[in-house]
Design a protein around this motif. Structure first.
Motif, PDB file in Angstrom:
ATOM      1  N   GLY A   8       0.827  -1.295  -0.041  1.00 19.88           N
ATOM      2  CA  GLY A   8       0.012  -0.021   0.223  1.00 19.88           C
ATOM      3  C   GLY A   8       0.686   1.193  -0.080  1.00 19.88           C
ATOM      4  N   SER A   9       2.112   1.111  -0.143  1.00 20.55           N
ATOM      5  CA  SER A   9       3.120   2.177  -0.073  1.00 20.55           C
ATOM      6  C   SER A   9       2.823   2.964  -1.457  1.00 20.55           C
ATOM      7  CB  SER A   9       4.478   1.905   0.107  1.00 20.55           C
ATOM      8  OG  SER A   9       4.724   1.379   1.481  1.00 20.55           O
ATOM      9  N   ALA A  10       2.885   4.437  -1.509  1.00 24.70           N
ATOM     10  CA  ALA A  10       2.782   5.371  -2.565  1.00 24.70           C
ATOM     11  C   ALA A  10       4.244   5.191  -3.354  1.00 24.70           C
ATOM     12  CB  ALA A  10       2.293   6.743  -2.079  1.00 24.70           C
ATOM     13  N   VAL A  11       4.075   5.472  -4.601  1.00 20.75           N
ATOM     14  CA  VAL A  11       5.367   5.340  -5.505  1.00 20.75           C
ATOM     15  C   VAL A  11       6.099   6.513  -4.791  1.00 20.75           C
ATOM     16  CG1 VAL A  11       6.388   5.920  -7.652  1.00 20.75           C
ATOM     17  CG2 VAL A  11       4.425   4.546  -7.615  1.00 20.75           C
ATOM     18  N   ASP A  12       5.781   7.738  -4.273  1.00 18.61           N
ATOM     19  CA  ASP A  12       6.687   8.549  -3.816  1.00 18.61           C
ATOM     20  C   ASP A  12       7.375   7.953  -2.568  1.00 18.61           C
ATOM     21  OD1 ASP A  12       6.230  10.684  -5.779  1.00 18.61           O
ATOM     22  OD2 ASP A  12       4.582  11.412  -4.513  1.00 18.61           O
ATOM     23  N   THR A  13       6.815   7.506  -1.867  1.00 17.65           N
ATOM     24  CA  THR A  13       7.291   6.695  -0.432  1.00 17.65           C
ATOM     25  C   THR A  13       8.426   5.688  -0.827  1.00 17.65           C
ATOM     26  OG1 THR A  13       5.218   7.176   0.684  1.00 17.65           O
ATOM     27  CG2 THR A  13       6.699   5.536   1.722  1.00 17.65           C
ATOM     28  N   LEU A  14       8.163   5.017  -1.853  1.00 19.21           N
ATOM     29  CA  LEU A  14       8.914   4.026  -2.188  1.00 19.21           C
ATOM     30  C   LEU A  14      10.155   4.505  -2.679  1.00 19.21           C
ATOM     31  CD1 LEU A  14       6.491   1.556  -3.784  1.00 19.21           C
ATOM     32  CD2 LEU A  14       7.860   1.109  -1.824  1.00 19.21           C
ATOM     33  N   ALA A  15      10.061   5.547  -3.306  1.00 19.58           N
ATOM     34  CA  ALA A  15      11.266   6.400  -3.914  1.00 19.58           C
ATOM     35  C   ALA A  15      12.042   6.915  -3.302  1.00 19.58           C
ATOM     36  CB  ALA A  15      10.832   7.160  -5.070  1.00 19.58           C
ATOM     37  N   GLN A  16      11.487   7.456  -2.100  1.00 17.02           N
ATOM     38  CA  GLN A  16      12.167   8.271  -1.000  1.00 17.02           C
ATOM     39  C   GLN A  16      13.051   7.142  -0.152  1.00 17.02           C
ATOM     40  OE1 GLN A  16      12.554  11.375  -0.586  1.00 17.02           O
ATOM     41  NE2 GLN A  16      14.132  10.820   0.928  1.00 17.02           N
ATOM     42  N   VAL A  17      12.604   6.113   0.091  1.00 17.69           N
ATOM     43  CA  VAL A  17      13.305   5.125   0.748  1.00 17.69           C
ATOM     44  C   VAL A  17      14.168   4.512  -0.128  1.00 17.69           C
ATOM     45  CG1 VAL A  17      13.021   2.433   1.572  1.00 17.69           C
ATOM     46  CG2 VAL A  17      11.070   4.123   2.296  1.00 17.69           C
ATOM     47  N   THR A  18      14.148   4.243  -1.333  1.00 15.77           N
ATOM     48  CA  THR A  18      15.376   3.784  -2.282  1.00 15.77           C
ATOM     49  C   THR A  18      16.474   4.711  -2.170  1.00 15.77           C
ATOM     50  OG1 THR A  18      13.641   2.502  -3.498  1.00 15.77           O
ATOM     51  CG2 THR A  18      15.750   3.076  -4.382  1.00 15.77           C
ATOM     52  N   LEU A  19      15.943   6.104  -2.268  1.00 16.76           N
ATOM     53  CA  LEU A  19      17.129   7.092  -2.508  1.00 16.76           C
ATOM     54  C   LEU A  19      17.853   7.068  -1.084  1.00 16.76           C
ATOM     55  CD1 LEU A  19      15.350  10.258  -3.760  1.00 16.76           C
ATOM     56  CD2 LEU A  19      17.401   9.071  -4.825  1.00 16.76           C
ATOM     57  N   GLU A  20      17.239   6.911   0.148  1.00 16.41           N
ATOM     58  CA  GLU A  20      17.769   6.800   1.537  1.00 16.41           C
ATOM     59  C   GLU A  20      18.768   5.707   1.513  1.00 16.41           C
ATOM     60  OE1 GLU A  20      14.476   6.898   4.168  1.00 16.41           O
ATOM     61  OE2 GLU A  20      14.094   9.043   3.826  1.00 16.41           O
ATOM     62  N   ASN A  21      18.702   4.582   0.773  1.00  9.08           N
ATOM     63  CA  ASN A  21      19.420   3.272   0.872  1.00  9.08           C
ATOM     64  C   ASN A  21      20.507   3.291  -0.393  1.00  9.08           C
ATOM     65  OD1 ASN A  21      18.439   1.963   3.422  1.00  9.08           O
ATOM     66  ND2 ASN A  21      16.464   2.595   2.242  1.00  9.08           N
ATOM     67  N   ALA A  22      20.235   4.328  -1.379  1.00  9.19           N
ATOM     68  CA  ALA A  22      20.953   4.078  -2.348  1.00  9.19           C
ATOM     69  C   ALA A  22      22.493   4.815  -2.166  1.00  9.19           C
ATOM     70  CB  ALA A  22      20.221   4.942  -3.616  1.00  9.19           C
ATOM     71  N   PRO A  23      23.585   4.580  -2.948  1.00  9.76           N
ATOM     72  CA  PRO A  23      24.680   5.255  -2.852  1.00  9.76           C
ATOM     73  C   PRO A  23      24.448   6.818  -2.942  1.00  9.76           C
ATOM     74  CG  PRO A  23      24.767   3.540  -4.699  1.00  9.76           C
ATOM     75  CD  PRO A  23      23.528   3.572  -4.245  1.00  9.76           C
ATOM     76  N   GLU A  24      25.693   7.271  -2.359  1.00  6.23           N
ATOM     77  CA  GLU A  24      25.596   8.893  -2.325  1.00  6.23           C
ATOM     78  C   GLU A  24      25.686   9.297  -3.733  1.00  6.23           C
ATOM     79  OE1 GLU A  24      28.548  12.304  -0.619  1.00  6.23           O
ATOM     80  OE2 GLU A  24      28.864  10.512   0.389  1.00  6.23           O
ATOM     81  N   GLY A  25      24.974  10.503  -3.854  1.00  5.93           N
ATOM     82  CA  GLY A  25      24.717  11.059  -5.196  1.00  5.93           C
ATOM     83  C   GLY A  25      23.581  10.577  -6.035  1.00  5.93           C
ATOM     84  N   ALA A  26      22.831   9.947  -5.480  1.00  4.15           N
ATOM     85  CA  ALA A  26      21.636   9.160  -6.202  1.00  4.15           C
ATOM     86  C   ALA A  26      20.520  10.541  -6.049  1.00  4.15           C
ATOM     87  CB  ALA A  26      20.792   8.155  -5.189  1.00  4.15           C
ATOM     88  N   THR A  27      19.874  10.245  -7.508  1.00  3.69           N
ATOM     89  CA  THR A  27      18.894  11.479  -7.665  1.00  3.69           C
ATOM     90  C   THR A  27      17.337  10.944  -8.244  1.00  3.69           C
ATOM     91  OG1 THR A  27      19.938  11.986  -9.906  1.00  3.69           O
ATOM     92  CG2 THR A  27      20.568  13.259  -8.128  1.00  3.69           C
TER      93      THR A  27
END
Length: 98
Positions: A8-27
């Motif tokens: 039930g997570s929104a795409v925006d929430t999933l994107a934010q979680v992914t960015l927080e766990n991605a390598p530095e410089g992810a956009t």
């Protein structure tokens, strides 16, 4: 690619979680439509180990879909629009829009 039941997570929430766990410089790039039904997909990118990763995250029919492309520099030189050409040909084979 991964396909799992959506919690039930929104795409925006999933994107934010992914960015927080991605390598530095992810956009996060502008969202894109995936498939002919206009399913919205968040689009993220980062560099790691000399390669470029492009990840798309969408929710559709109660499922969360992750697509990841890892591109070597030679891939991008040979076809800078490789990811866009794959996405342009994307078709859903089952289910319906969420």
């Amino acid at each position: 690619m991964s396909d799992m039941e959506s919690l039930g997570s929104a795409v925006d929430t999933l994107a934010q979680v992914t960015l927080e766990n991605a390598p530095e410089g992810a956009t996060r790039l502008p969202d894109t439509a995936l498939g002919d039904d206009g399913t919205v997909a968040a689009q993220l990118t980062w560099k790691e180990g000399g390669n470029t990763t492009v990840r798309l995250i969408a929710t559709r029919a109660g499922r969360t879909i992750n697509l990841a492309f890892t591109l070597r520099p030679s891939d991008l030189r040979a076809d800078p629009d490789l990811v866009e050409s794959v996405l342009a040909s994307w078709q859903w084979v089952a289910g319906g829009p969420s």
